[in-house]
Design a protein around this motif. Structure first.
Motif, PDB file in Angstrom:
ATOM      1  N   ALA A 253       3.329   0.191  -7.393  1.00  5.92           N
ATOM      2  CA  ALA A 253       2.374  -0.834  -6.961  1.00  5.92           C
ATOM      3  C   ALA A 253       2.056  -0.713  -5.479  1.00  5.92           C
ATOM      4  N   GLN A 254       2.922  -0.025  -4.710  1.00  4.90           N
ATOM      5  CA  GLN A 254       2.700   0.155  -3.280  1.00  4.90           C
ATOM      6  C   GLN A 254       1.984   1.464  -2.947  1.00  4.90           C
ATOM      7  N   VAL A 255       1.833   2.335  -3.935  1.00  5.88           N
ATOM      8  CA  VAL A 255       1.176   3.617  -3.681  1.00  5.88           C
ATOM      9  C   VAL A 255      -0.280   3.366  -3.334  1.00  5.88           C
ATOM     10  N   ASN A 256      -0.742   4.017  -2.296  1.00  6.05           N
ATOM     11  CA  ASN A 256      -2.110   3.796  -1.833  1.00  6.05           C
ATOM     12  C   ASN A 256      -2.704   5.084  -1.291  1.00  6.05           C
ATOM     13  N   ALA A 257      -3.863   4.982  -0.691  1.00  4.25           N
ATOM     14  CA  ALA A 257      -4.564   6.156  -0.167  1.00  4.25           C
ATOM     15  C   ALA A 257      -4.373   6.311   1.333  1.00  4.25           C
TER      16      ALA A 257
ATOM     17  N   ARG B 244      10.236   4.951   3.931  1.00  2.00           N
ATOM     18  CA  ARG B 244       9.632   4.044   2.954  1.00  2.00           C
ATOM     19  C   ARG B 244      10.421   4.038   1.659  1.00  2.00           C
ATOM     20  N   ALA B 245      10.802   5.222   1.174  1.00  2.95           N
ATOM     21  CA  ALA B 245      11.504   5.320  -0.100  1.00  2.95           C
ATOM     22  C   ALA B 245      12.856   4.618  -0.044  1.00  2.95           C
TER      23      ALA B 245
ATOM     24  N   LEU C 267      -5.116   8.776  -4.311  1.00  5.23           N
ATOM     25  CA  LEU C 267      -3.797   8.193  -4.080  1.00  5.23           C
ATOM     26  C   LEU C 267      -2.843   9.205  -3.444  1.00  5.23           C
ATOM     27  N   LEU C 268      -2.106   8.766  -2.430  1.00  7.49           N
ATOM     28  CA  LEU C 268      -1.126   9.637  -1.772  1.00  7.49           C
ATOM     29  C   LEU C 268       0.213   9.524  -2.496  1.00  7.49           C
ATOM     30  N   GLU C 269       0.205   9.977  -3.741  1.00  8.41           N
ATOM     31  CA  GLU C 269       1.423   9.891  -4.534  1.00  8.41           C
ATOM     32  C   GLU C 269       2.153  11.226  -4.603  1.00  8.41           C
ATOM     33  N   ASN C 270       1.395  12.321  -4.609  1.00  8.65           N
ATOM     34  CA  ASN C 270       1.992  13.643  -4.758  1.00  8.65           C
ATOM     35  C   ASN C 270       2.360  14.195  -3.379  1.00  8.65           C
TER      36      ASN C 270
END
Length: 379
Positions: free
Chosen positions: A163-167, A175-176, A260-263
């Protein structure tokens, strides 16, 4: 299984080239009408299998690579971008997600081989105290337990994390780890197995601490440069070759999640092509691979999970009922699913990437295609 390899070379490799963007030279036996018919039939079944999986699961596109005994073919099907209609191409970068843990593990094992780390070193002796504060088991876990996911350190990657993943914000250790401070341990270190992305955040911190170098620099020094991987990179989202848009998230099954900056991060920040991922797997796990010492180190300790599945010090190791042995790792993030399988009992690799968060479908396709190639049956 030399005879199996010979049959595959004779009847499968050229067949795959229907729909391939990097077609292989025709086999001399192609002049035999019966052989050509077999090839065409097999090619049709493979492409049909991929197309059916895409259609039945609303997946826009896929990349499939099969390498057997050095004979490599790739297939791209469907779309990389629904909005523009961009066709999938085999040269596009894969957001490899957790498959990138194998690259991180390779760095760690090279440091073990160099004498900079050992499997039984504890995090508490390696990592700055502020990274350990409030994280259950972090002051007890060893490098071995981080690599094989027996540390019991809670996984930061859960629904509330997503839910916190964003661009805007990337996936950093600060953060983790902040996300799981105060959470209970999953179990005492070394007593059970539970996959935790947090383990690889800590492995990167340990590698950086003992070398004084960034993880990106270590990837290049130990993996990318020695293997000549010019397309592979770390946290290179939005590179011109990063053109595959992924679709679907827990918030919206049709969301385009490309922005999204997830990877990113040591637990999933590798971007690579299917070809270069196959090169990496062969270098590490083939008997004559350039990084074979790293692969041997990864396989030096196996945690038995039952039913022929083991957690090695990096990949999953599988003993198939048909007699095949393999190392494998999957990658799953919003919008993307990937599976990579490298057989140890045969000289074979398969990689399947789909642009929807369906690692189950990627895995199903990979197993069916590989089993059919090796046995003549996908069952």
């Amino acid at each position: 299984m030399r005879c199996v390899i010979d049959v595959i070379r004779a009847t499968l490799v050229a067949a795959f080239c229907a729909g391939c963007s990097n077609a292989q030279p025709a086999d001399p036996q192609a002049s035999d009408p019966q052989t050509s018919d077999v090839r065409a039939s097999h090619a049709g079944r493979i492409v049909e299998r991929i197309d059916t999986a895409l259609a039945e699961n609303d997946i826009p596109g896929a990349i499939v690579l099969l390498d057997i005994a050095g004979e490599r073919v790739s297939i791209a099907r469907g779309l990389a971008d629904r909005e523009t209609g961009l066709a999938m191409e085999t040269t596009f970068l894969l957001r490899a997600a957790s498959i990138g843990k194998l690259h991180t593990a390779a760095v760690v094992h090279q440091l073990i081989l160099n004498g900079d780390l050992s499997l039984d070193m504890s995090l508490v002796d390696l990592v700055a105290p502020h990274f350990l504060e409030g994280v259950a088991n972090a002051d007890q876990a060893t490098i071995r337990q981080l690599l094989n996911h027996t540390s019991g350190i809670p996984d930061y990657y859960d629904d509330s994390w997503f839910a916190q993943v964003n661009a805007v914000e990337g996936n950093t250790a600060d953060r983790a780890l902040a996300h799981i401070r105060g959470a209970p341990a999953d179990f005492p270190p070394g007593t059970q197995h539970a996959y935790s992305n947090t383990n690889y955040q800590y492995l990167a911190l340990a590698a950086e601490a003992v070398t004084g170098q960034t993880l990106d620099s270590l990837y290049h020094q130990f993996v990318f440069t020695p293997l000549g991987l010019v397309a592979t990179g770390y946290n290179i989202q939005f590179d011109p070759r990063d053109r595959i848009h992924g679709y679907g998230s827990v918030l919206d099954p049709e969301q385009d999640v490309y922005e999204l900056l997830e990877n990113n991060g040591p637990d999933g920040g590798i971007f690579t092509t299917a070809d270069e991922l196959a090169d990496f797997l062969a270098a590490v796990f083939a008997e004559d691979g350039r990084l074979q010492a790293i692969g041997a180190s990864m396989m030096s300790d196996l945690y038995d999970r039952g039913e022929g599945r083991y957690r090695a010090l990096g990949p999953t190791y599988v003993e198939h009922p048909l007699g095949f042995t393999a190392v494998t790792h999957g990658g799953s993030i919003a919008g993307y699913g990937t599976i990579a399988i490298r057989l140890l009992s045969q000289d074979a690799t398969i990689i399947v990437h789909v642009n929807r968060d369906r690692p189950d479908i990627a895995g199903q396709l990979a197993r069916q295609i590989l089993l059919e190639a090796l046995t003549g049956s996908a069952d």
